[in-house]
Design a protein around this motif. Structure first.
Motif, PDB file in Angstrom:
ATOM      1  N   PRO A 192       0.808  -1.234   0.000  1.00 56.08           N
ATOM      2  CA  PRO A 192       0.000   0.000   0.000  1.00 56.08           C
ATOM      3  C   PRO A 192       0.839   1.280   0.000  1.00 56.08           C
ATOM      4  O   PRO A 192       0.335   2.354  -0.318  1.00 56.08           O
ATOM      5  CB  PRO A 192      -0.825  -0.114   1.292  1.00 56.08           C
ATOM      6  CG  PRO A 192      -0.837  -1.568   1.617  1.00 56.08           C
ATOM      7  CD  PRO A 192       0.486  -2.076   1.175  1.00 56.08           C
ATOM      8  N   HIS A 193       2.130   1.132   0.339  1.00 63.32           N
ATOM      9  CA  HIS A 193       3.020   2.297   0.416  1.00 63.32           C
ATOM     10  C   HIS A 193       3.945   2.399  -0.793  1.00 63.32           C
ATOM     11  O   HIS A 193       4.873   3.218  -0.793  1.00 63.32           O
ATOM     12  CB  HIS A 193       3.849   2.227   1.702  1.00 63.32           C
ATOM     13  CG  HIS A 193       3.011   2.041   2.934  1.00 63.32           C
ATOM     14  ND1 HIS A 193       2.267   3.064   3.481  1.00 63.32           N
ATOM     15  CD2 HIS A 193       2.786   0.937   3.703  1.00 63.32           C
ATOM     16  CE1 HIS A 193       1.624   2.610   4.553  1.00 63.32           C
ATOM     17  NE2 HIS A 193       1.920   1.328   4.707  1.00 63.32           N
ATOM     18  N   ASN A 194       3.721   1.551  -1.804  1.00 61.28           N
ATOM     19  CA  ASN A 194       4.520   1.560  -3.028  1.00 61.28           C
ATOM     20  C   ASN A 194       5.997   1.241  -2.766  1.00 61.28           C
ATOM     21  O   ASN A 194       6.900   1.755  -3.430  1.00 61.28           O
ATOM     22  CB  ASN A 194       4.412   2.911  -3.752  1.00 61.28           C
ATOM     23  CG  ASN A 194       4.866   2.837  -5.198  1.00 61.28           C
ATOM     24  OD1 ASN A 194       4.516   1.904  -5.914  1.00 61.28           O
ATOM     25  ND2 ASN A 194       5.648   3.814  -5.625  1.00 61.28           N
ATOM     26  N   VAL A 195       6.227   0.360  -1.802  1.00 61.82           N
ATOM     27  CA  VAL A 195       7.584  -0.098  -1.484  1.00 61.82           C
ATOM     28  C   VAL A 195       7.665  -1.584  -1.803  1.00 61.82           C
ATOM     29  O   VAL A 195       6.785  -2.356  -1.411  1.00 61.82           O
ATOM     30  CB  VAL A 195       7.934   0.161  -0.005  1.00 61.82           C
ATOM     31  CG1 VAL A 195       9.308  -0.414   0.344  1.00 61.82           C
ATOM     32  CG2 VAL A 195       7.897   1.663   0.294  1.00 61.82           C
ATOM     33  N   ALA A 196       8.710  -1.984  -2.506  1.00 66.89           N
ATOM     34  CA  ALA A 196       8.861  -3.368  -2.947  1.00 66.89           C
ATOM     35  C   ALA A 196       9.847  -4.126  -2.065  1.00 66.89           C
ATOM     36  O   ALA A 196      10.781  -3.547  -1.493  1.00 66.89           O
ATOM     37  CB  ALA A 196       9.344  -3.407  -4.397  1.00 66.89           C
ATOM     38  N   ALA A 197       9.649  -5.430  -1.968  1.00 65.58           N
ATOM     39  CA  ALA A 197      10.587  -6.324  -1.282  1.00 65.58           C
ATOM     40  C   ALA A 197      10.679  -7.617  -2.084  1.00 65.58           C
ATOM     41  O   ALA A 197       9.652  -8.185  -2.463  1.00 65.58           O
ATOM     42  CB  ALA A 197      10.117  -6.616   0.142  1.00 65.58           C
ATOM     43  N   ILE A 198      11.901  -8.062  -2.353  1.00 66.95           N
ATOM     44  CA  ILE A 198      12.084  -9.295  -3.101  1.00 66.95           C
ATOM     45  C   ILE A 198      13.211 -10.117  -2.496  1.00 66.95           C
ATOM     46  O   ILE A 198      14.062  -9.603  -1.761  1.00 66.95           O
ATOM     47  CB  ILE A 198      12.400  -9.031  -4.592  1.00 66.95           C
ATOM     48  CG1 ILE A 198      13.789  -8.407  -4.744  1.00 66.95           C
ATOM     49  CG2 ILE A 198      11.349  -8.148  -5.244  1.00 66.95           C
ATOM     50  CD1 ILE A 198      14.320  -8.457  -6.155  1.00 66.95           C
ATOM     51  N   PRO A 239       9.870   0.187 -14.280  1.00 70.15           N
ATOM     52  CA  PRO A 239       8.561   0.775 -13.969  1.00 70.15           C
ATOM     53  C   PRO A 239       7.552  -0.249 -13.476  1.00 70.15           C
ATOM     54  O   PRO A 239       6.552   0.113 -12.868  1.00 70.15           O
ATOM     55  CB  PRO A 239       8.124   1.391 -15.306  1.00 70.15           C
ATOM     56  CG  PRO A 239       8.910   0.661 -16.340  1.00 70.15           C
ATOM     57  CD  PRO A 239      10.210   0.310 -15.704  1.00 70.15           C
ATOM     58  N   ALA A 240       7.845  -1.548 -13.723  1.00 64.09           N
ATOM     59  CA  ALA A 240       6.952  -2.616 -13.267  1.00 64.09           C
ATOM     60  C   ALA A 240       7.482  -3.290 -12.003  1.00 64.09           C
ATOM     61  O   ALA A 240       7.121  -4.434 -11.708  1.00 64.09           O
ATOM     62  CB  ALA A 240       6.764  -3.656 -14.376  1.00 64.09           C
ATOM     63  N   LEU A 241       8.327  -2.590 -11.244  1.00 68.88           N
ATOM     64  CA  LEU A 241       8.937  -3.175 -10.051  1.00 68.88           C
ATOM     65  C   LEU A 241       7.910  -3.755  -9.097  1.00 68.88           C
ATOM     66  O   LEU A 241       8.082  -4.856  -8.569  1.00 68.88           O
ATOM     67  CB  LEU A 241       9.790  -2.122  -9.330  1.00 68.88           C
ATOM     68  CG  LEU A 241      10.345  -2.527  -7.949  1.00 68.88           C
ATOM     69  CD1 LEU A 241      11.231  -3.754  -8.048  1.00 68.88           C
ATOM     70  CD2 LEU A 241      11.102  -1.362  -7.321  1.00 68.88           C
ATOM     71  N   MET A 242       6.813  -3.046  -8.860  1.00 69.97           N
ATOM     72  CA  MET A 242       5.846  -3.512  -7.868  1.00 69.97           C
ATOM     73  C   MET A 242       5.203  -4.842  -8.282  1.00 69.97           C
ATOM     74  O   MET A 242       4.761  -5.619  -7.424  1.00 69.97           O
ATOM     75  CB  MET A 242       4.776  -2.451  -7.628  1.00 69.97           C
ATOM     76  CG  MET A 242       5.290  -1.209  -6.907  1.00 69.97           C
ATOM     77  SD  MET A 242       6.131  -1.551  -5.334  1.00 69.97           S
ATOM     78  CE  MET A 242       4.793  -2.284  -4.393  1.00 69.97           C
ATOM     79  N   SER A 243       5.175  -5.145  -9.564  1.00 69.96           N
ATOM     80  CA  SER A 243       4.632  -6.430  -9.999  1.00 69.96           C
ATOM     81  C   SER A 243       5.565  -7.585  -9.641  1.00 69.96           C
ATOM     82  O   SER A 243       5.143  -8.748  -9.604  1.00 69.96           O
ATOM     83  CB  SER A 243       4.382  -6.417 -11.515  1.00 69.96           C
ATOM     84  OG  SER A 243       5.600  -6.404 -12.235  1.00 69.96           O
ATOM     85  N   LYS A 244       6.817  -7.277  -9.370  1.00 71.17           N
ATOM     86  CA  LYS A 244       7.798  -8.300  -8.986  1.00 71.17           C
ATOM     87  C   LYS A 244       7.917  -8.432  -7.477  1.00 71.17           C
ATOM     88  O   LYS A 244       8.540  -9.378  -6.969  1.00 71.17           O
ATOM     89  CB  LYS A 244       9.170  -7.961  -9.579  1.00 71.17           C
ATOM     90  CG  LYS A 244       9.206  -8.017 -11.107  1.00 71.17           C
ATOM     91  CD  LYS A 244      10.584  -7.636 -11.630  1.00 71.17           C
ATOM     92  CE  LYS A 244      10.718  -7.906 -13.131  1.00 71.17           C
ATOM     93  NZ  LYS A 244       9.846  -7.045 -13.946  1.00 71.17           N
ATOM     94  N   SER A 245       7.349  -7.492  -6.749  1.00 72.84           N
ATOM     95  CA  SER A 245       7.478  -7.475  -5.295  1.00 72.84           C
ATOM     96  C   SER A 245       6.838  -8.707  -4.667  1.00 72.84           C
ATOM     97  O   SER A 245       5.777  -9.164  -5.090  1.00 72.84           O
ATOM     98  CB  SER A 245       6.827  -6.205  -4.727  1.00 72.84           C
ATOM     99  OG  SER A 245       7.063  -6.093  -3.348  1.00 72.84           O
ATOM    100  N   GLY A 246       7.524  -9.255  -3.663  1.00 78.93           N
ATOM    101  CA  GLY A 246       7.009 -10.410  -2.940  1.00 78.93           C
ATOM    102  C   GLY A 246       7.374 -11.736  -3.541  1.00 78.93           C
ATOM    103  O   GLY A 246       7.057 -12.788  -2.983  1.00 78.93           O
ATOM    104  N   ARG A 247       8.056 -11.708  -4.680  1.00 84.77           N
ATOM    105  CA  ARG A 247       8.400 -12.938  -5.384  1.00 84.77           C
ATOM    106  C   ARG A 247       9.904 -13.163  -5.401  1.00 84.77           C
ATOM    107  O   ARG A 247      10.689 -12.218  -5.330  1.00 84.77           O
ATOM    108  CB  ARG A 247       7.880 -12.871  -6.825  1.00 84.77           C
ATOM    109  CG  ARG A 247       6.373 -12.810  -6.932  1.00 84.77           C
ATOM    110  CD  ARG A 247       5.911 -12.257  -8.264  1.00 84.77           C
ATOM    111  NE  ARG A 247       6.616 -12.859  -9.405  1.00 84.77           N
ATOM    112  CZ  ARG A 247       6.673 -12.313 -10.612  1.00 84.77           C
ATOM    113  NH1 ARG A 247       6.071 -11.160 -10.839  1.00 84.77           N
ATOM    114  NH2 ARG A 247       7.313 -12.923 -11.602  1.00 84.77           N
ATOM    115  N   VAL A 248      10.295 -14.432  -5.500  1.00 83.73           N
ATOM    116  CA  VAL A 248      11.698 -14.772  -5.715  1.00 83.73           C
ATOM    117  C   VAL A 248      12.072 -14.376  -7.135  1.00 83.73           C
ATOM    118  O   VAL A 248      11.336 -14.626  -8.086  1.00 83.73           O
ATOM    119  CB  VAL A 248      11.924 -16.283  -5.506  1.00 83.73           C
ATOM    120  CG1 VAL A 248      13.285 -16.706  -6.031  1.00 83.73           C
ATOM    121  CG2 VAL A 248      11.776 -16.649  -4.034  1.00 83.73           C
ATOM    122  N   GLN A 249      13.237 -13.749  -7.271  1.00 81.12           N
ATOM    123  CA  GLN A 249      13.736 -13.342  -8.585  1.00 81.12           C
ATOM    124  C   GLN A 249      15.130 -13.937  -8.790  1.00 81.12           C
ATOM    125  O   GLN A 249      15.942 -13.981  -7.859  1.00 81.12           O
ATOM    126  CB  GLN A 249      13.807 -11.821  -8.697  1.00 81.12           C
ATOM    127  CG  GLN A 249      12.484 -11.100  -8.455  1.00 81.12           C
ATOM    128  CD  GLN A 249      11.467 -11.341  -9.559  1.00 81.12           C
ATOM    129  OE1 GLN A 249      11.819 -11.686 -10.688  1.00 81.12           O
ATOM    130  NE2 GLN A 249      10.193 -11.155  -9.245  1.00 81.12           N
TER     131      GLN A 249
END
Length: 292
Positions: A192-198, A239-249
């Motif tokens: 909700p805060h537009n912060v990503a974690a991977i 620009p699509a970083l948030m779509s990768k958030s929460g996933r293993v990369q």
């Protein structure tokens, strides 16, 4: 990237040092932690790499480097680091890389890494869980408010396939699985805060320890320590970083998506779980040797 501020934990050698150098080469302001401040200390301990050595390499790069002597097993050190980062008022990227889990793999002349869990020394749990994993949590906890306030940020946990497959040591697998789960749950709460974690997986990295034992590895698809740092730079610009958030990369897969080559021009082939299953057998030790 000249306006980006990053913190890389465990950067006096190995993958952490490579990440710092790559980000500095892209113009990032980089804070780096490490336990070994001076080269003389590293030489005395018989190890490679120090924050002083990193400073010398960084001097010719466009980014700005700030080094912090920090043992992430120490709450006092963590608090001093937190105060220094908060004093700057902003942090864009946190790379949780500090990892003392490979220390003392040989005890009294015996290689204890592949022993079954009931024969593992308790200090190995403390190194991987009590220091590395707890340190990642505490640093993330400390800087998340800065990212939330800015409405943008990226937390990267350096992890590995041991989270999903048996890699020769049960504690190692537990720690890496927890790093993946930490990133996933952080991502859920930060979205909700537009912060990503991977959680980000390297391949075989040419760290100091790997190069010392190169005859035991197939180096044909190996990666420089800087490679994963340039991938993190690519993530920040995505620009699509948030779509990768929460996933293993997988670092090599992201590099192909972003058109990033290694420092020597080679484009590493991304590994999959099938590569490890195919080569399954008694493990001599970890295959990425984070060495930080």
């Amino acid at each position: 990237m000249k306006d980006v501020i990053a913190l890389v934990t465990g950067g006096s050698r190995g993958i952490g040092r490579g990440i710092a150098l790559a980000l500095l080469a892209e113009g990032v302001t980089v804070h780096v932690t490490g336990r070994t401040r001076f080269e003389a200390e590293a030489n005395q301990a018989g190890s490679a790499g120090s924050l002083e050595g990193l400073e010398l390499e960084a001097a010719k790069l466009p980014g700005r480097l700030f080094v912090h002597r920090c043992d992430h097993a120490s709450d006092a050190d963590n608090e001093r680091l937190t105060e220094a980062i908060r004093a700057g008022g902003r942090l864009d990227i946190l790379v949780n890389n500090a990892w003392p889990g490979y220390e003392n793999m040989v005890e009294d002349g015996e290689f204890t890494w592949p022993k079954p869990f009931w024969e593992q020394p308790a200090r190995r749990w403390e190194a991987m869980i009590g220091t590395a994993l707890r340190g990642a949590f505490m640093m993330s906890r400390a800087v998340a408010p800065l990212m939330i306030s800015a409405r943008r940020g990226l937390i990267v946990n350096i992890s590995f396939w041991a989270a999903q497959l048996y890699e020769g040591n049960a504690i190692y697998g537990i720690a890496k699985a927890a790093a993946d789960k930490m990133a996933a749950d952080f991502a859920h709460e930060l979205r909700p805060h537009n912060v990503a974690a991977i959680a980000l997986y390297p391949g075989l990295v040419r760290t100091e320890a790997v190069l010392e034992n190169a005859e035991y590895f197939d180096m044909s698809n190996s990666e420089s320590p800087q490679f994963i740092g340039h991938v993190i730079g690519g993530l920040w610009r995505d620009p699509a970083l948030m779509s990768k958030s929460g996933r293993v990369q997988i670092a090599a897969a992201l590099a192909r998506e972003y058109g990033i080559a290694d420092v020597d021009g080679y484009r590493p082939v991304p590994l999959t779980a099938a590569d490890f299953v195919r080569d399954a057998g008694p493990s001599a030790g970890p295959t990425e040797l984070q060495d930080s």
